[in-house]
Scaffold this active site. Structure first.
Site, PDB file in Angstrom:
ATOM      1  N   GLU A   1       6.188  -5.367  11.337  1.00 58.55           N
ATOM      2  CA  GLU A   1       6.255  -6.641  10.851  1.00 58.55           C
ATOM      3  C   GLU A   1       7.612  -7.200  10.688  1.00 58.55           C
ATOM      4  O   GLU A   1       7.885  -8.100   9.909  1.00 58.55           O
ATOM      5  CB  GLU A   1       5.613  -6.906   9.316  1.00 58.55           C
ATOM      6  CG  GLU A   1       4.139  -6.379   9.180  1.00 58.55           C
ATOM      7  CD  GLU A   1       3.668  -6.443   7.954  1.00 58.55           C
ATOM      8  OE1 GLU A   1       4.432  -6.884   6.957  1.00 58.55           O
ATOM      9  OE2 GLU A   1       2.509  -6.391   7.687  1.00 58.55           O
ATOM     10  N   GLU A  56      -5.234  -2.607  12.331  1.00 62.16           N
ATOM     11  CA  GLU A  56      -5.463  -2.555  11.147  1.00 62.16           C
ATOM     12  C   GLU A  56      -6.449  -3.582  10.968  1.00 62.16           C
ATOM     13  O   GLU A  56      -6.517  -4.364  10.049  1.00 62.16           O
ATOM     14  CB  GLU A  56      -4.279  -3.202  10.313  1.00 62.16           C
ATOM     15  CG  GLU A  56      -2.938  -2.327  10.523  1.00 62.16           C
ATOM     16  CD  GLU A  56      -2.058  -2.578   9.542  1.00 62.16           C
ATOM     17  OE1 GLU A  56      -2.107  -3.373   8.448  1.00 62.16           O
ATOM     18  OE2 GLU A  56      -0.752  -2.250   9.658  1.00 62.16           O
TER      19      GLU A  56
HETATM   20  C1  GLA Z   1       0.228  -4.235   6.192  1.00 62.37           C
HETATM   21  C2  GLA Z   1       0.860  -2.912   6.428  1.00 62.37           C
HETATM   22  C3  GLA Z   1      -0.160  -1.789   5.990  1.00 62.37           C
HETATM   23  C4  GLA Z   1      -0.791  -2.183   4.705  1.00 62.37           C
HETATM   24  C5  GLA Z   1      -1.443  -3.461   4.885  1.00 62.37           C
HETATM   25  C6  GLA Z   1      -2.099  -3.921   3.738  1.00 62.37           C
HETATM   26  O1  GLA Z   1      -0.407  -4.799   7.060  1.00 62.37           O
HETATM   27  O2  GLA Z   1       1.109  -2.704   7.892  1.00 62.37           O
HETATM   28  O3  GLA Z   1       0.453  -0.543   6.119  1.00 62.37           O
HETATM   29  O4  GLA Z   1       0.253  -1.983   3.803  1.00 62.37           O
HETATM   30  O5  GLA Z   1      -0.272  -4.519   5.325  1.00 62.37           O
HETATM   31  O6  GLA Z   1      -3.035  -3.044   3.164  1.00 62.37           O
END
Ligand code: GLA
Length: 690
Positions: A487, A605
């Site tokens: 991020e 994710e």
């Molecule tokens: C982000 C992070 C993850 C997690 C999500 C929320 O995407 O990369 O590690 O913390 O937020 O679950």
């Protein structure tokens, strides 16, 4: 029809195309400081609160108001668990969460609202920074409560019957439980089976026998509905020793429930036995004991069983009950995985469910910097660190280093290796879940931010030692990808300690490049550069609007990282999306953009929220899941380098976005229609079960 669990034995390592191991490593250096976490102060249970040796066991209701504990049965001396085991929450995400009910183009680049992570530990709402210093001195867990030597067998001890067939949950109120014993408190059960307790000493406890024993190897969560004002309540679980004694073996305790409000206090006991009784203990934090009272409404044991697979033929006409993600998508993509917590991974009933569906896991929290440093960080001298095998960068000019704790990671590596699972390592550099002291002078929470030079050395220290630890580990080979940086593109000056140290570096962030240089160097040293992918992970990777073009920005950052040789292999698309945003076409076009740029893509994710659950939106989620997977298969079939897909969590009930039911299983053992849709999509794309 029952599904047969598949234990995957072979690991197919990723074959990733990449350039040589060349990029020269800037070497870095320095760190020093200290800081720890807050711990509950009162720790001792009363040692000298004797129960009568003859323990008259009240058969009928009028309970003795004071039942002192036996001298020969000392309660474990120091029990309360530190409250500060908390999982830091979720990244403070961009504030403007799109409410994409009507397919709008959101203007901002939001991520779903912050909700707790899918782990098995309760999470506080704010990311706790280690504040004070108190280390839980010697908080011995009362695992081995000495059994009373001379407690006579109670004639009227109720004996729980063996559990009949297992249900998905067992909820008991106090009209169903049988009173056993109590001390330092009085209680009343009202007509609804609700128990009011008043404690009259600093500690007090009341124990109850369950109507049946509970097999804790099948229980993934216990919830207690309660409130506890002016103090805090603990819940204890006792094993079957209670069958032969009035005293019993305490196998679990957790202090946490406090406050005026009724809460569903969650416990995640990891037990390999059955339990037969519970204790409700009060820990009084105020001088005026009379103020402290607790009300307990009910206790629920949430169980897991082997799933019943009933394929809904109207939505998945060709799917058969022996199909799983593993024998479908798992044969097409190098890795198909889910985010899990260490508690889920080691759970005897959850692990088989993981291995029957997935060939990979990502630890949702347990490998993040705040977890490796622990919430009670320790610091050692550089000499000591060298003795212990830490790598100290040449330019590290500080006197101490923070200690890294790999207990959970080591356990996870072993479980993965023994069960044919690969692991995505998540994550090394992130603006969230990294303690602020890591960026400050002397490693002190309120110290000034260090210089970029000092931080460069800390970055190298951290990355090298984490990666070295993994690849020195007997089972380190299971790690096939690293989210080296998470991020960066969405981090902001006001929330990122990285940016406070390095300033705003736009699309050419030096510390991001440094992180990849160090990671690349480690892989080269271990001779595994072609087996492991270094990924740049981010969310809302597909957003293009008037102000920004995220895919292009990400490609520029990766170009900058790779300007002296390819050290970042690809983009991790987090894929926290909504059923109505951004739409499958936009998502898939973005995947293609990254692939066209010569990068590997990992979907890291994936979850799809439903903000407004109606029959239509639930059905739309199912269709979107199916369509998305079909598209990804088609890209893969044409040679697109999508090397792994990871779903962010195992089921809705433990998802960080559980209010929005974003996953493919409702509970661990309950597949949703969307799950079958995804399997049908596999067949519709022309693939057959291998
Ligand atoms: C982000 C992070 C993850 C997690 C999500 C929320 O995407 O990369 O590690 O913390 O937020 O679950």
């Amino acid at each position: 029809m029952k599904k047969t669990f598949v234990t995957l034995l072979s690991v197919v390592l990723l074959g990733v195309m990449m350039t040589g191991c060349g990029a020269e490593q800037p070497r870095v250096e320095q760190p020093a400081g200290i800081e720890q976490n807050e711990v509950l102060t009162p720790t001792a249970e009363p040692t000298a609160t004797p129960e009568p040796t003859a323990t008259p066991e009240p058969t009928a209701t009028p309970e003795p108001t004071v039942t002192p504990e036996p001298t020969a049965t000392p309660e474990p001396t120091a029990t309360p668990e530190p409250t500060a085991t908390p999982e830091p929450t979720v990244t403070p995400k961009p504030t403007a969460t799109p409410e994409p009910t009507a397919t709008p183009e959101p203007t901002a680049t939001p991520k779903p609202t912050a909700t707790p992570e899918p782990t098995a530990t309760t999470e506080p709402t704010t990311t706790p920074e280690p504040t004070a210093t108190a280390e839980p001195t010697a908080t011995p867990k009362p695992t081995a409560t000495p059994k009373p030597t001379a407690t006579p067998k109670p004639t009227a001890t109720p004996v729980p019957t063996k559990a009949p067939e297992q249900k998905s949950e067992y909820t008991f109120d106090f009209s169903e439980l049988k009173y056993l014993t109590h001390y330092n408190c009085s209680y009343e059960i009202n007509g609804d089976g609700v128990m009011d307790i008043r404690y009259d000493k600093q500690y007090g406890e009341i124990k109850w026998m369950l109507p049946q024993e509970i097999d804790m190897t099948k229980c993934h969560k216990v919830t207690v509905k309660a409130k506890s004002a002016y103090g805090q309540m603990s819940v204890k679980l006792f094993d079957e020793a209670i069958l032969s004694n009035t005293w019993c073996q305490e196998v679990f305790v957790r202090y946490d429930c406090k406050g005026e409000d009724i809460v569903e206090f969650e416990l995640y006991p990891e037990l390999e036995s059955s339990i037969t009784a519970i204790g409700i203990m009060g820990l009084n934090n105020v001088e005026d004991f009379s103020k402290y009272k607790a009300t307990v409404y009910s206790i629920t044991f949430h169980m897991i069983s082997e799933p019943e697979w009933t394929v809904p033929k109207q939505i998945a006409p060709d799917v058969t009950a022996d199909m799983s993600f593993l024998n479908t998508y798992g044969t097409v993509f190098e890795r198909f995985g889910a985010a899990v917590s260490i508690q889920e991974l080691r759970h005897p009933a959850i692990l088989p469910l993981i291995t029957s569906q997935y060939s990979s896991i990502t630890l949702g929290n347990d490998m993040k910097p705040d977890f490796l440093f622990t919430f009670n960080p320790k610091f050692i001298s550089v000499e000591e660190a060298k003795k212990q095998g830490y790598f100290i960068p040449e330019n590290y000019a500080e006197k101490t280093v923070p200690v890294l704790n790999f207990d959970d990671v080591d356990e996870a590596l072993k479980i993965c290796a023994e069960n044919g699972l690969g692991m995505r390592a998540h994550t090394l550099v992130w603006h969230s879940q990294t303690p602020t002291w890591f960026f400050r002078d002397g490693y002190v929470r309120d110290g000034a931010y260090v210089s970029p030079e000092v931080m460069d050395a800390r970055v190298e220290f951290y990355i090298r030692n984490v990666m070295k630890h993994v690849y020195d580990h007997k089972y380190g080979h299971v790690v096939y990808a690293w989210d080296v940086v998470n991020e960066y593109y969405h981090s902001e000056m006001n929330t990122s300690d990285w940016k406070k140290v390095y300033g705003e570096q736009g699309l050419m962030p030096s510390f991001v490049k440094l992180a990849y240089q160090v990671a690349d160097d480690v892989l080269c040293e271990y001779g595994i550069r072609d087996k492991v992918s270094l990924i740049f992970n981010d969310y809302n990777t597909f957003v293009v609007n008037g102000h920004e073009n995220t895919p292009e920005a990400l490609l520029s950052i990766v170009d900058f990282i790779n300007s002296d040789g390819k050290i970042c292999d690809g983009i991790g698309m987090q894929a926290h999306i909504d059923v109505y945003w951004p739409g499958e076409a936009v998502f898939v076009q973005t995947v293609q953009k990254f692939l066209d740029a010569g990068l590997e893509v990992q979907i890291t994710e994936l979850d799809i929220t439903i903000k407004n659950p109606t029959a239509t939106s639930i059905d739309d989620q199912r269709k979107l899941y199916g369509q998305l997977f079909k598209d990804l298969l088609e890209i893969k079939q044409k040679g697109g380098d999508i090397s792994s897909i990871t779903i962010w969590g195992l089921c809705d009930s433990t998802s960080w976005l559980k209010e929005h039911s974003p996953l493919l299983f409702e509970d661990y053992d309950t597949p949703k229609d969307a799950y079958y849709e995804v399997l049908q999509a596999y067949l519709d794309a022309g693939f057959r079960v291998k």
